[in-house]
Structures are given as C-alpha cells and as structure tokens.
Design a protein around this motif. Structure first.
Motif, PDB file in Angstrom:
ATOM      1  N   TRP A 144      46.239  42.934  43.460  1.00 57.10           N
ATOM      2  CA  TRP A 144      47.440  44.583  44.333  1.00 57.10           C
ATOM      3  C   TRP A 144      46.270  45.026  44.234  1.00 57.10           C
ATOM      4  O   TRP A 144      45.001  45.463  43.360  1.00 57.10           O
ATOM      5  N   PRO A 145      46.518  45.600  45.352  1.00 54.97           N
ATOM      6  CA  PRO A 145      48.041  45.925  46.403  1.00 54.97           C
ATOM      7  C   PRO A 145      47.275  44.963  46.682  1.00 54.97           C
ATOM      8  O   PRO A 145      46.397  44.030  47.949  1.00 54.97           O
TER       9      PRO A 145
ATOM     10  N   LEU B 210      35.209  41.736  36.846  1.00 52.29           N
ATOM     11  CA  LEU B 210      35.529  41.316  37.505  1.00 52.29           C
ATOM     12  C   LEU B 210      36.647  40.524  38.051  1.00 52.29           C
ATOM     13  O   LEU B 210      36.873  39.140  37.689  1.00 52.29           O
ATOM     14  N   SER B 211      37.627  41.110  38.657  1.00 53.79           N
ATOM     15  CA  SER B 211      38.971  40.840  38.405  1.00 53.79           C
ATOM     16  C   SER B 211      39.676  40.579  39.835  1.00 53.79           C
ATOM     17  O   SER B 211      39.840  41.858  40.442  1.00 53.79           O
ATOM     18  N   ASN B 212      40.325  39.220  40.338  1.00 57.47           N
ATOM     19  CA  ASN B 212      41.392  39.424  41.949  1.00 57.47           C
ATOM     20  C   ASN B 212      43.073  39.372  40.938  1.00 57.47           C
ATOM     21  O   ASN B 212      42.950  38.795  42.161  1.00 57.47           O
ATOM     22  N   HIS B 213      42.515  39.939  39.227  1.00 56.95           N
ATOM     23  CA  HIS B 213      44.447  39.365  39.435  1.00 56.95           C
ATOM     24  C   HIS B 213      44.942  40.580  38.591  1.00 56.95           C
ATOM     25  O   HIS B 213      44.056  41.707  38.449  1.00 56.95           O
ATOM     26  N   ALA B 214      45.879  41.198  39.136  1.00 55.52           N
ATOM     27  CA  ALA B 214      46.973  42.633  38.642  1.00 55.52           C
ATOM     28  C   ALA B 214      46.991  42.400  37.295  1.00 55.52           C
ATOM     29  O   ALA B 214      46.742  42.306  36.740  1.00 55.52           O
ATOM     30  N   ASP B 215      46.552  44.217  36.857  1.00 56.17           N
ATOM     31  CA  ASP B 215      46.905  44.583  35.588  1.00 56.17           C
ATOM     32  C   ASP B 215      47.839  44.300  35.309  1.00 56.17           C
ATOM     33  O   ASP B 215      49.090  44.194  36.162  1.00 56.17           O
ATOM     34  N   PHE B 216      48.886  45.636  34.333  1.00 55.40           N
ATOM     35  CA  PHE B 216      50.268  45.258  33.998  1.00 55.40           C
ATOM     36  C   PHE B 216      50.929  46.490  35.382  1.00 55.40           C
ATOM     37  O   PHE B 216      52.066  46.193  35.533  1.00 55.40           O
TER      38      PHE B 216
END
Length: 250
Positions: free
Chosen positions: A44-45, A202-208
């Motif tokens: 995200w986004p 390092l993350s390609n995942h949306a947080d909360f």
C-alpha cells in the motif's frame, strides 16, 4: 489484470497486489454481478485496487499496534547505507525471503553498488526470472564460481542469501543484515543487535493503517478477515467494523 471465465459462468480476475512477483488480488464475479474478492498479501498504496461487494482480507498486520512510523523509502535507504558503508571494509551478509530478496538486489543495482554481489545457484535462478519479467537487477556472481571465490579472497563483497541456503547467519568476519517484514521497532526501520548485526524492516506489505485504507478503497460492505498467518483476525474485524462501518467477520 487478467480474467478467466469459469465453467459455472463466474468470471475470475487477477489484479497485481504490488507485493512480490506473482502476487495477486482475486475477484470472483457471479452471473448476477455480485463480486467477492481476496486480497492476498498486498502493498500500500497500489493503483489497481479491486472493487468488490465482499472481501476476504489478509490480517497479518491487523493489529492497531502494527503501524510503521517511517516510509519504505526510508527503510530501503537505511538498508543501502549499511551495505555500502560496511562493504568498504569487509564482507556484508544479507539474508531475506523471496520477494524482499529480489527487491534488495534491485535496490543495490539502482544505488550503483560497485562491489561483487554473490548468490547461490538457486538464488541466481530466481533472480534471472525476476530480471526476465522486468526487475532491474544488475550483475550477480555465483558464490561457488572462480569469480566468486576470488571476491571472497579479496574480502569486500555482498553475499545475499535466501530460503534454502545453508550458510550460518551472524558471521564474525563481516556485517550481518536480516531483512524482515516484521518490525520490532515501529518508530525506526533498523533494529541493532550488536555492532555487526542488525535487522531492517523492508516490507512490501501494508501495515495496519494501510490495511484499513485498502479495505475502504475496495468498497466492500462485508469483510472476512483471514487469520491463517497470525492472531490478528479478530481485532482487525473489530476495528474494521468500528472505524469503517462495514460488516466484518473473523
């Protein structure tokens, strides 16, 4: 997006989720027009958000405590700074999972890393697939090749390792970086364990917050939280109901 018509007349459409190569949001549209979706892992986004009546959403970061107070650009810059500073004086060992590993290789390429980047045979094969499908990944060297052994003898190189590689972490002869989607410190992208060991979120995942924004963008009125990979399905369902006014079920 790619669409397929099923034998019962339903249409299945896959949309890029921005997470890693092959990751997708899924929409199943019934003959009466009702649309149900599954988020999968998502960044995200993202520009191509599915539009659905009902959504099954990943709840890996479904807790209100799972909020990053830094950008992924800042995390990437922190990673590059530690690699490019420490490789000048000795080897740097980077361990990551599929997806994050290839993102790290692309980041090193874009940053103009002039030091040898070594990988095992399996990781080289995966990197070749990513490169063929559009990832800007530069020159890589097989760790067990003559060129790889020469780089090790010279003592200044970046060894990037992933799942299946049997090398030990926390090597005493170099600087160790673990790339992890899970962040121990929500305020800073880097967690230091010692002078020679750290973890970079390092993350390609949306947080909360990104998860809430994603659900709102889908237009779903009924949301089911996928609790397969973590304990946050129930709390995410509660927060979605409270904050977005949707019908949310764990």
């Amino acid at each position: 997006a790619q669409s397929f018509v099923g034998p019962t007349g339903t249409t299945i459409t896959l949309h890029d989720s921005g997470h890693m190569l092959g990751s997708a949001q899924v929409v199943v549209e019934q003959e009466d027009g009702y649309r149900a979706g599954y988020s999968g892992d998502f960044a995200w986004p993202i520009s191509d958000v599915i539009q659905v009546d009902e959504l099954v959403v990943d709840s890996t970061y479904g807790s209100p405590e799972s909020v990053r107070l830094y950008s992924q650009q800042q995390a990437e810059e922190a990673f590059l700074e530690r690699v490019l500073t420490n490789v000048r004086v000795g080897p740097v060992y980077v361990r990551a999972y599929r997806g994050t590993l290839q993102r790290a290789l692309a980041a090193l390429t874009e940053a103009g890393c002039r030091f040898p980047i070594l990988l095992s045979g399996p990781q080289l094969k995966e990197a070749a697939v990513y490169r063929r499908l559009g990832f800007a990944i530069g020159e890589l060297i097989a760790a067990d090749s003559d060129e790889g052994r020469a780089a090790k003898d010279a003592g200044r190189y970046v060894m990037v390792e992933g799942r299946g590689d049997r090398q030990p972490m926390n090597r005493a002869d170099g600087y160790n970086i673990k790339l992890s989607a899970f962040y121990a410190n929500p305020k800073e992208p880097v967690t230091h364990f010692s002078e020679r060991d750290c973890e970079v979120a390092l993350s390609n995942h949306a947080d909360f917050v990104g998860t809430l924004d994603y659900v709102a963008a889908t237009g779903a009125k009924v949301v089911r939280t996928d609790n397969v990979r973590g304990p946050h399905g129930l709390v995410l369902a509660f927060e979605l109901s409270r904050r977005l006014g949707v019908t949310a079920i764990e």
